[in-house]
Design an enzyme around this catalytic site. Structure first.
Site, PDB file in Angstrom:
ATOM      1  N   CYS A  35       5.713  12.395  -9.328  1.00 27.64           N
ATOM      2  CA  CYS A  35       5.066  11.170  -9.541  1.00 27.64           C
ATOM      3  C   CYS A  35       4.506  11.019 -10.804  1.00 27.64           C
ATOM      4  CB  CYS A  35       3.931  11.589  -8.577  1.00 27.64           C
ATOM      5  SG  CYS A  35       4.356  11.520  -7.003  1.00 27.64           S
ATOM      6  N   ILE A  97      -3.731   4.522  -1.085  1.00 29.82           N
ATOM      7  CA  ILE A  97      -4.865   5.590  -0.362  1.00 29.82           C
ATOM      8  C   ILE A  97      -4.201   5.372   0.896  1.00 29.82           C
ATOM      9  CG2 ILE A  97      -7.179   5.930   0.561  1.00 29.82           C
ATOM     10  CD1 ILE A  97      -8.433   4.407  -1.770  1.00 29.82           C
ATOM     11  N   TYR A  98      -3.871   6.584   1.524  1.00 28.40           N
ATOM     12  CA  TYR A  98      -3.080   6.311   2.809  1.00 28.40           C
ATOM     13  C   TYR A  98      -4.420   6.108   3.845  1.00 28.40           C
ATOM     14  CZ  TYR A  98       0.900   8.362   0.638  1.00 28.40           C
ATOM     15  OH  TYR A  98       2.100   8.234  -0.073  1.00 28.40           O
TER      16      TYR A  98
END
Length: 152
Positions: A35, A97-98
């Site tokens: 990432c 944001i999950y």
């Protein structure tokens, strides 16, 4: 990393002080490609700064770890190159944001910032000789952890 450090020592004003975590030939062997893709280091007025580009950023679980690890790396490189530490700049391609982190994020937002700790790094060692005990955070007063599931 050795080439990066030697480049900073030999030509601090270069715009080519790049560290890449992206190894295209190995992407098919990875569960998840890095990432944190690339960081660029810059020297100005005797200070080393780092700009990290992150292609994908799990704001709740991942970004804090990325900030801490690249900030520590900047401190290590600065010490090795006899420089002070400048700025840490972080940019993102996709920050998210999950939905299963919303409660944890709301809990985090209720906390007030505390005084920042001070990082102490052992003297007399080369960057590749460090062990975990060579790093001390003085006046570190963390909140209890907030747990959330990790998405892959």
């Amino acid at each position: 990393l050795s080439d990066l450090i030697e480049g900073i020592k030999a030509n601090p004003s270069s715009r080519r002080h790049i560290l890449s975590a992206w190894n295209a030939s190995d992407l098919d062997k990875m569960a998840l490609p890095p990432c944190h893709v690339m960081s660029q280091f810059h020297v100005a007025n005797g200070k080393l700064s780092c700009h990290l580009y992150q292609r994908s950023a799990d704001l709740f679980l991942g970004v804090g770890f990325n900030i801490a690890s690249y900030s520590l790396l900047t401190h290590i490189i600065a010490k090795e190159c006899d420089l002070d530490v400048g700025d840490f700049v972080h940019s993102f391609g996709d920050m998210h944001i999950y939905s299963n982190h919303f409660d944890a994020v709301n809990e985090q937002l209720q906390r007030s910032p505390k005084e920042l700790p001070k990082l102490k790094i052992a003297d007399g060692k080369k960057w590749y000789e460090y062990v975990v005990d060579d790093f001390v955070l003085e006046d570190y007063d963390p909140y209890p952890p907030i747990k959330a599931p990790m998405a892959v």
